[in-house]
Design an enzyme around this catalytic site. Structure first.
Site, PDB file in Angstrom:
ATOM      1  N   SER A  28      30.543  34.178  60.604  1.00 23.25           N
ATOM      2  CA  SER A  28      31.047  32.749  59.816  1.00 23.25           C
ATOM      3  C   SER A  28      30.407  31.936  60.198  1.00 23.25           C
ATOM      4  CB  SER A  28      32.812  32.963  60.539  1.00 23.25           C
ATOM      5  OG  SER A  28      32.573  31.442  60.082  1.00 23.25           O
ATOM      6  N   LYS A  29      29.959  31.200  58.958  1.00 21.00           N
ATOM      7  CA  LYS A  29      29.478  30.065  59.087  1.00 21.00           C
ATOM      8  C   LYS A  29      29.743  28.923  60.068  1.00 21.00           C
ATOM      9  CE  LYS A  29      27.736  30.199  54.396  1.00 21.00           C
ATOM     10  NZ  LYS A  29      27.166  29.407  53.110  1.00 21.00           N
ATOM     11  N   ARG A  30      30.744  29.304  60.138  1.00 22.41           N
ATOM     12  CA  ARG A  30      31.822  27.584  61.141  1.00 22.41           C
ATOM     13  C   ARG A  30      31.233  28.543  62.592  1.00 22.41           C
ATOM     14  NH1 ARG A  30      35.716  29.014  57.760  1.00 22.41           N
ATOM     15  NH2 ARG A  30      36.460  27.974  56.431  1.00 22.41           N
ATOM     16  N   HIS A  90      23.724  29.149  63.976  1.00 19.61           N
ATOM     17  CA  HIS A  90      22.507  28.082  63.011  1.00 19.61           C
ATOM     18  C   HIS A  90      21.101  28.444  64.205  1.00 19.61           C
ATOM     19  CE1 HIS A  90      26.644  26.374  62.225  1.00 19.61           C
ATOM     20  NE2 HIS A  90      26.528  26.648  60.684  1.00 19.61           N
TER      21      HIS A  90
END
Length: 557
Positions: A299-301, A306
């Site tokens: 998930s990008k969350r 990152h």
């Protein structure tokens, strides 16, 4: 022929020519064939020139999957003497994050994955930011309206929402029912003239034919089974991703599209758009999904996917890139520590894995530790100096308020001391990331125990001042400060002083590091060095003497 066609188009859309007259049908057919032929001849990419692109949306930090896509396109281009293009797809302005484009370019530069063309470096096919290409999309949507592949849709948001709810109730796929296909051209023009909000949709047709995917092989997907006519141009004048993507890939002469598997289902729609324009589609390849170590979807969350997260941990670009390739493949054999040049010289698109790749944080740590070890032992003065400076900056940033001015600060920030610490840390895999050098159990390498930690010495042993004073004198006389020699001598010293080893070593560990547990005292002493040990003992002794003033005389006798 260009002038008559332009004039005809002008009359056509003002409604002066009946849409069903014989001349209209004949002329439209001729015009469509003419434009396809002209477009195909002038826009087909040079087959000898590989051109690939990375086309992210500026919605936040670049994540691991995005860098993987950029890297594989970069490697593919370099391996075939091609061009790597960066294009920013910001047509969804509601999701655009200020400063994201600049940060994205800076992250790619950090990784060494620099584009040959893009917003920053320019190029012959710009602009490279989609929001600066709106006129291009308006011109090309007109082509599809003219040749009958697209039509205006006036359905309201309320009607579409009702359709979605009804589909959900019946368990059917939510798809547009193509209602506005039946609106005549004249009726459509009247509604547009009245200012009726509308979008432009593509007329889908069955897509049963397979296409060859560079990664997954022969692939097919009949998009009409699950989707109605898709929107190409939104009511605000901005194109959708699918439309702008195809137009830009063609006009920028993209020869190969390497992208994530999440776009696999959209490929038939894109191929259909190429057919609508009369353009030759590029060769597609869809990279496997990246999943968590336990197989769950990323998930990008997740903060830990990152690239900025890896940078903050102290990961080196080369380690992160090796980590990425270990997940997705792309090479005939596995190797650790590849440079970017090593990667593109041995890159093989046929070796990219088609199944999802699982993240393994342990592998990233191993790759980064390999990098640190190679750098500190490289014999290259500049490489070593850069590494030392990075560690020094971390130490100062973390402990600056505890690094008092004086000989101890000068010593722990010196090049020789930092190099010694780095080499020592490699022995038993004590560190993998640069951030490990300042983790709590290693902070003793850089700073002395706090006043609170040292004050515990007086409560640990009533004769603490005497023991520390004698130990200080003994350390001053020791010539061999190696771990092995210190270990033997410390045990002999404890026996001579009739001290219980457990209490004795606990006292010394606290005096030197402030820690309750950790590496053997001999090892700690050897790594921080004799001068550092004596300075710390002097500080600890002063604190104990202040807390137990009646022991001053004993300690000095």
């Amino acid at each position: 022929m260009a002038a008559p066609i332009t004039k005809f188009k002008q009359f056509y859309f003002q409604g002066f020519l009946p849409s069903k007259c014989a001349f209209h049908r004949k002329f439209t057919k001729f015009r469509h064939v003419f434009l396809i032929k002209r477009s195909f001849q002038s826009k087909v990419p040079d087959s000898s020139q590989v051109r690939v692109r990375f086309a992210p949306s500026p919605t936040g930090y670049l994540h691991l999957g995005g860098l993987r896509t950029a890297l594989y396109n970069f490697l593919f281009a370099r391996s075939r003497n091609g061009k790597f293009i960066l294009r920013i797809e910001d047509t969804d302005q509601s999701r655009a994050v200020p400063g994201a484009i600049e940060k994205l370019q800076e992250t790619l530069h950090w990784a060494g994955v620099d584009p040959d063309e893009g917003p920053e470096v320019g190029g012959s096919y710009g602009p490279y930011i989609q929001s600066q290409r709106l006129d291009v999309y308006k011109e090309n949507i007109q082509t599809l309206l003219n040749n009958g592949w697209a039509y205006p849709c006036f359905c309201t948001a309320r009607r579409l929402e009702i359709m979605r709810k009804e589909a959900a109730k019946s368990g059917e796929p939510s798809k547009y029912d193509n209602r506005c296909r039946s609106i005549s051209r004249e009726e459509g023009q009247e509604l547009i003239a009245k200012g009726t909000p509308h979008v432009i949709r593509l007329k889908l047709e069955p897509t049963p034919d397979p296409w060859h995917d560079m990664v997954k092989g022969e692939t097919s997907h009949n998009i009409i089974d699950i989707e109605g006519d898709p929107i190409l141009m939104k009511s605000d004048g901005y194109p959708t991703y699918h439309f702008a993507n195809v137009v830009d890939d063609h006009l920028m002469q993209i020869s190969h599209v390497l992208r994530g598997s999440e776009w696999l289902a959209s490929t038939p729609k894109h191929i259909l758009l190429y057919k609508a324009f009369g353009w030759r589609p590029p060769t597609f390849g869809h990279l496997p999904l990246i999943v968590n170590h336990d197989g769950t979807k990323l998930s990008k969350r997740q903060g830990d996917i990152h690239i900025e997260h890896y940078r903050e941990l102290g990961c080196f670009p080369q380690a992160v890139l090796n980590y990425i390739t270990s997940i997705g493949g792309g090479f005939q054999k596995y190797e650790t520590g590849r440079t970017l040049q090593d990667m593109w010289e041995s890159f093989d698109v046929q070796s990219i894995r088609s199944h999802p790749g699982r993240l393994s944080p342990k592998w990233l740590q191993e790759a980064n530790r390999h990098m640190i070890n190679e750098m500190v032992n490289s014999g290259n003065g500049k490489v070593v100096a850069d590494l030392v400076q990075q560690v020094r900056q971390l130490v100062v940033s973390k402990f600056n308020n505890r690094l008092e001015e004086g000989p101890l600060r000068d010593q722990v920030l010196s090049d020789s001391y930092i190099v010694r610490i780095i080499k020592w840390s490699m022995l038993d895999e004590r560190t993998s990331l640069l951030s490990d050098f300042v983790k709590p159990d290693l902070e003793y390498l850089w700073v002395t125990p706090t006043q609170t930690q040292l004050s515990e010495l007086a409560t640990m042993e009533t004769s603490a001042a005497v023991i520390l004073s004698d130990f200080q004198a003994w350390v001053s006389s020791v010539k061999d400060f190696s771990t092995g020699h210190l270990g033997e001598e410390l045990n002999l010293f404890a026996k001579k002083q009739n001290l219980k080893p457990q209490k004795y070593f606990a006292l010394l560990r606290t005096a030197l590091t402030g820690l309750k547990q950790g590496a053997p005292v001999a090892e700690m002493m050897a790594v921080i060095g004799k001068e550092n040990v004596l300075l710390r003992l002097e500080t600890a002794l002063k604190v104990v003497q202040q807390l137990t003033p009646n022991t001053d005389q004993l300690a000095s006798s």
